[in-house]
Design an enzyme around this catalytic site. Structure first.
Site, PDB file in Angstrom:
ATOM      1  N   ASP A 371      37.956  48.170  35.943  1.00 29.57           N
ATOM      2  CA  ASP A 371      37.900  48.086  34.481  1.00 29.57           C
ATOM      3  C   ASP A 371      36.434  48.078  34.059  1.00 29.57           C
ATOM      4  OD1 ASP A 371      36.963  45.515  35.016  1.00 29.57           O
ATOM      5  OD2 ASP A 371      38.277  44.539  33.571  1.00 29.57           O
ATOM      6  N   ASP A 527      45.803  39.395  37.608  1.00 22.48           N
ATOM      7  CA  ASP A 527      44.594  39.003  38.328  1.00 22.48           C
ATOM      8  C   ASP A 527      44.102  37.658  37.822  1.00 22.48           C
ATOM      9  OD1 ASP A 527      42.064  39.355  36.358  1.00 22.48           O
ATOM     10  OD2 ASP A 527      43.559  40.890  35.916  1.00 22.48           O
TER      11      ASP A 527
END
Length: 685
Positions: A371, A527
């Site tokens: 990301d 996560d």
């Protein structure tokens, strides 16, 4: 953060209610109390877990929300027990049947004097800036206000009834926030749980506004304004679990009672992608490595070591990784930084290694999610990347999944209609370009479009747009610090529109108690570094065990003149560096001798606390009780993981990267074992 304490009352509802629980007569005789507690030892629990009354449960939900965000450093909880007196949440006690609510005023006064409640609260609050009292009238009477002693500048805030006017002083530092019967209706809360529920609302507001605690400290009456935002207007209900009509429109499920105080999961609501994918846990990668040959006795690293080349990751220590994938943010590997910046140097090392899998020393089959690291640039006007650049770097560095560029919509942005829409439009525009360029460029990694929003409606629309763009993998951003019920509500509204082929990653929300529900509502991966970082970020919960216990690590500060505390001691002229270093080594040796059975708990504590008290300038802490518990239980001896087997008692010493991060690796192992147990037993509806 301001040092904050909450003092709440005990509850009649408890985790265990044996027939022979303690009575008031047992507390009047200390010798008999010890005997009776031994009889009930199988029911012993920490106070925080023993009480299961609604006020306590709601309060602790708010406390845990704050601790997930601030890593335990923001707030402490004490409980006013009619049996034990004032106790901390981590203090272990056995069930009892004593309450101030069954006593008359004279009995309350006599028994609270016996328990020294006023004195103990006065001692307890000395180290706190803000103290919240969540007590009913009878428990307020037991405090025998005013307190013997307060500290200048403190604020003592009481969430209390109208009749408490006669009990709570009207002068500083006392502040009364009146709670009425009308509030139970307007907040949708039961009378018994109301104070805990209102504090839970405050907790949610505090994580959205980092300045709120300071504003409350300056003007406690602001609490009324904050709470008023959450009052339920007449006929207004919160629609948590909608159903879809034959025409495809969403309507309220009438069989579900929906309110802000109770989250009831509709058992019929299951996303179409449920069970189509294995639930995966991704570990964010932040240079979490240790020196494999670190000398714990000499406290020295391997000679001539290169941290990038010689240090090892958790997945190199354990036989199998304690996660299903790795998450790497481009802000941590940023070629746009100056040529000598750590991010740029890391980027070059990844390129030189032949990609992320080689650099991170993980097999090619192991998935790496990328990301942009939006939290790192949350205060920028625009993200520091462009779409083509991100696509090229995802491909060049060897990512398996790459997330489009987003811009977080935090509380301060959500309150501004123009700014929140600008950030959302920018995020959606980037997602549209991302999948278009991905298709045209024939990139190999899987594209993930990221959804953002500031309420349920905007998140649902954002996900719909990503589905229409053609994504088969989407990510939900901006929810890492949101309470479970807010995430439930968003997921419950998204679930009906998810295709069966869709993978959904939830950023930053790894919560074992909610993961079954998250999964059922469409989440396929998540996560978090919470379990790793609590090893050194938490004030008292540093070491986790498979049976659900959490222990404080034993702090042995490094006697290094560059340390601020050590420097201050040396400058005071009271101690020499040699003397402090000798105490430091005595502490380390004492812990090791205890581990070998050559030193008693008492002698070990005395040695460790003598040094700790000097370093902390004799500032009072609760560490003696915490250290006693961890030494008595010796949890590192019961753990069979690679870390605990290899380094033994060193894992429980709070000191430097090579111990603290190894303890974090152990915590991640514990979390992953629990997650696999849930998966093994089936993610049941």
């Amino acid at each position: 953060m301001l040092r904050t304490l909450v003092i709440t009352s005990c509850t009649g509802e408890k985790l265990y209610k044996p027939e022979n629980q303690l009575l008031i007569s047992d507390f009047k005789d200390q010798e008999n109390l010890i005997i009776r507690e031994k009889e009930l030892r199988e029911f012993k629990s920490t106070a925080g877990k023993l009480y299961t009354g609604k006020q306590h449960v709601r309060l602790m939900e708010g406390i845990e929300t704050l601790r997930q965000y601030y890593c335990d450093q923001v707030i402490d909880v004490s409980i006013l027990s009619a049996g034990y007196g004032l106790i901390d949440e981590d203090e272990e006690i056995v069930p009892y049947e004593v309450t101030f609510n069954s006593m008359n005023s004279k009995e309350v006064n006599e028994w609270s004097t016996h328990l020294q409640i006023n004195k103990n609260i006065s001692m307890k609050i000395k180290d706190y800036d803000l103290v919240f009292f969540l007590l009913g009238d009878q428990y307020l009477k037991s405090v025998q206000l005013p307190l013997l002693e307060t500290v200048e500048g403190q604020k003592l805030i009481f969430l209390a009834s109208k009749s408490s006017k006669k009990i709570i002083p009207k002068f500083e530092p006392y502040h009364r926030i009146e709670i009425t019967q009308k509030d139970t209706t307007e907040f949708g809360s039961g009378n018994i749980e109301l104070k805990g529920f209102l504090f839970k609302i405050l907790a949610k507001e505090i994580i959205h506004d980092k300045n709120l605690l300071y504003l409350i400290y300056e003007n406690p009456d602001i609490i009324k304004e904050v709470l008023d935002r959450h009052r339920i207007k007449k006929d207004e209900q919160l629609v948590l679990f909608p159903t879809e009509t034959s025409e495809g429109t969403v309507k309220k499920n009438k069989s579900i009672k929906s309110s802000k105080t109770e989250i009831l999961i509709n058992p019929d609501l299951v996303a179409k992608n449920y069970k189509n994918f294995d639930l995966r846990y991704f570990m964010p990668e932040n240079d979490d490595r240790v020196d494999p040959n670190f000398d714990f006795v000499k406290d020295t690293h391997t000679e001539n070591r290169d941290p990038y080349l010689n240090d090892v990751y958790s997945h190199q220590i354990y036989e199998k990784p304690n996660y299903d994938g790795l998450l790497v943010s481009m802000m941590n590997i940023n070629p746009k930084k100056s040529i000598d910046s750590p991010q740029n140097l890391k980027y070059q090392k990844v390129i030189d290694a032949g990609g992320l899998h080689n650099f991170l020393r993980i097999t090619r089959e192991f998935p790496i999610l990328g990301d942009c690291g939006a939290y790192s640039y949350r205060n920028y006007f625009e993200p520091p990347f462009d779409t083509k650049e991100i696509l090229d770097n995802y491909e060049k560095l060897g990512f398996d999944i790459g997330v489009s560029i987003d811009h977080l919509i935090l509380k301060e942005h959500a309150d501004d209609p123009v700014e929140r829409q600008r950030r959302l439009s920018l995020t959606e525009s980037n997602a549209e370009k991302f999948i278009k360029y991905h298709y045209e460029g024939n990139y190999k990694f899987k594209p993930s479009g990221i959804a953002q929003g500031w309420n349920v409606k905007t998140y649902v629309q954002s996900v719909k747009n990503l589905i229409d763009m053609g994504y088969q993998h989407i990510s939900l951003g901006g929810l890492a610090f949101s309470p479970n019920e807010e995430i439930y509500e968003i997921l419950a509204n998204i679930a009906p529109i998810l295709p069966e082929y869709m993978e959904v990653h939830l950023f930053g929300a790894a919560r074992l108690d909610s993961i079954q529900t998250f999964n059922r509502l469409g989440v396929t991966s998540f996560d978090s570094t919470t379990f790793l970082r609590q090893a050194w970020m938490s004030a008292k919960n540093n070491y986790f065990t498979l049976d659900g216990n959490k222990y404080a690590a034993i702090r042995v500060p490094q006697a290094n003149p560059s340390s601020r505390k050590i420097k201050n001691l040396l400058e005071s002229g009271q101690f020499t560096l040699e003397f402090l270093q000798e105490l430091e080594q005595r502490s380390l040796n004492a812990i090791r001798q205890f581990d070998k059975g050559l030193l008693s708990i008492e002698d070990t504590l005395q040695t460790v606390l003598t040094y700790e008290n000097i370093v902390n300038n004799n500032k009072k802490t609760n560490n003696e009780a915490l250290y006693t518990r961890v030494l008595e239980d010796a949890p590192w001896k019961k753990c069979n993981c690679e870390i605990c087997r290899n380094v033994g008692v060193e894992v429980i010493i709070f000191r430097g990267n090579n111990r603290n991060r190894r303890r974090g690796f152990h915590n991640t192992y514990v979390f992953y074992q629990k997650l696999n147990e849930i998966k093994k037993n089936g993610l049941k509806i």
